[in-house]
Design an enzyme around this catalytic site. Structure first.
Site, mmCIF file in Angstrom:
data_model
loop_
_atom_site.group_PDB
_atom_site.id
_atom_site.type_symbol
_atom_site.label_atom_id
_atom_site.label_comp_id
_atom_site.label_asym_id
_atom_site.label_seq_id
_atom_site.Cartn_x
_atom_site.Cartn_y
_atom_site.Cartn_z
ATOM 1 N N TYR A 29 -2.140 -0.702 10.330
ATOM 2 C CA TYR A 29 -2.166 -0.940 8.887
ATOM 3 C C TYR A 29 -0.857 -0.514 8.234
ATOM 4 O O TYR A 29 -0.276 -1.265 7.431
ATOM 5 C CB TYR A 29 -3.335 -0.169 8.265
ATOM 6 C CG TYR A 29 -3.540 -0.466 6.802
ATOM 7 C CD1 TYR A 29 -4.156 -1.647 6.405
ATOM 8 C CD2 TYR A 29 -3.144 0.433 5.822
ATOM 9 C CE1 TYR A 29 -4.354 -1.931 5.061
ATOM 10 C CE2 TYR A 29 -3.337 0.162 4.480
ATOM 11 C CZ TYR A 29 -3.944 -1.019 4.093
ATOM 12 O OH TYR A 29 -4.134 -1.301 2.765
ATOM 13 N N SER A 52 0.868 -1.178 0.000
ATOM 14 C CA SER A 52 0.000 0.000 0.000
ATOM 15 C C SER A 52 0.903 1.226 0.000
ATOM 16 O O SER A 52 2.025 1.161 0.513
ATOM 17 C CB SER A 52 -0.898 0.023 1.238
ATOM 18 O OG SER A 52 -1.513 1.292 1.398
#
Length: 243
Positions: free
Chosen positions: A149, A136
């Site tokens: 995350y 990501s």
């Protein structure tokens, strides 16, 4: 018969698009997901093989991989896509919640890669292999409340280049794709300003990521190794100042 592909988290969003894209390209695909209803739907519509499993459970995940190997004899491609995104202020985030994100987003990529490496080592297969991990853009940029995350995706980034070196003798390349803003929630309404924020003029789609994964798995692209390909419409190259 096509290449043999295993995808984690293939029941919806980016994972579903990856399953669909590889099936359309003539590959044999198996995938796992914790969502049985969506998983069975994808399997029925694509002809892929669905395994119900929680990737945070090592035994369940390895059982899926072993079943695929017994069915096909080997695996050519692993796509580590499964992940959860839970954003919460750090003062309200428990250690258990942080650990759960790491167990779901990061640890499974190690488990699947180790499984493939051990299988290939035991069988002497060094013909062709690909591992693609879903990273990501949050591995290099953050908002508040994204510690779990972001840490998991930073781990994916580092794990990717470590695996590339370790698995080189087995002729398995290991790369990652780092998506930016990808529209996966059908209930989310996108505004014109959302699209215009991107130099490419639009918010991304799951298909954008699936095509990047397919590209990295091309047999002729073995000189791309240990890399993280950012697919974000140019946002991480854009200077942003307050208005």
């Amino acid at each position: 018969m096509g290449r043999r592909v295993f995808v984690t988290g293939g029941a919806h969003g980016i994972g579903r698009s990856i399953v669909e894209t590889f099936r359309k390209a003539g590959n044999r695909v198996a995938f796992c997901d914790i969502d049985s209803l969506r998983g069975k739907d994808v399997a029925e519509k694509t002809g892929a093989v669905f395994h119900h499993a929680d990737v945070a459970d090592q035994e369940q995940l390895e059982h899926c991989l072993q079943t695929a190997v017994e069915q096909w004899g080997d695996l050519d491609i692993l796509v580590n896509n499964a992940g959860i995104s839970e954003f919460r202020p750090i003062t309200e985030t428990s250690v258990e919640e942080f650990d759960r994100i790491i167990r779901t987003n990061l640890r499974p990529a190690f488990i699947t890669s180790r499984f493939l490496a051990r299988h290939r080592q035991q069988n002497g297969n060094t013909a062709y292999g690909r591992i693609v991990n879903l990273c990501s853009t949050r591995y290099l940029m953050s908002e508040t409340g994204t510690e779990g995350y972001s840490a998991s995706k930073g781990g994916i980034y580092s794990l990717t280049h470590a695996l590339a070196i370790s698995l080189a003798p087995l002729r398995i390349t290991v790369n990652a794709v780092a998506p930016g803003w990808i529209h996966v929630n059908e209930e989310e309404t996108l505004r014109l300003i959302d699209h215009e924020f991107h130099p490419s003029g639009r918010v991304g789609t799951p298909e954008d990521i699936a095509r990047a994964v397919l590209f990295l798995c091309d047999e002729e692209n073995d000189f791309i190794n240990g890399q993280t390909l950012t697919v974000d419409g140019g946002v991480t190259r854009k200077m942003i100042y307050p208005e």
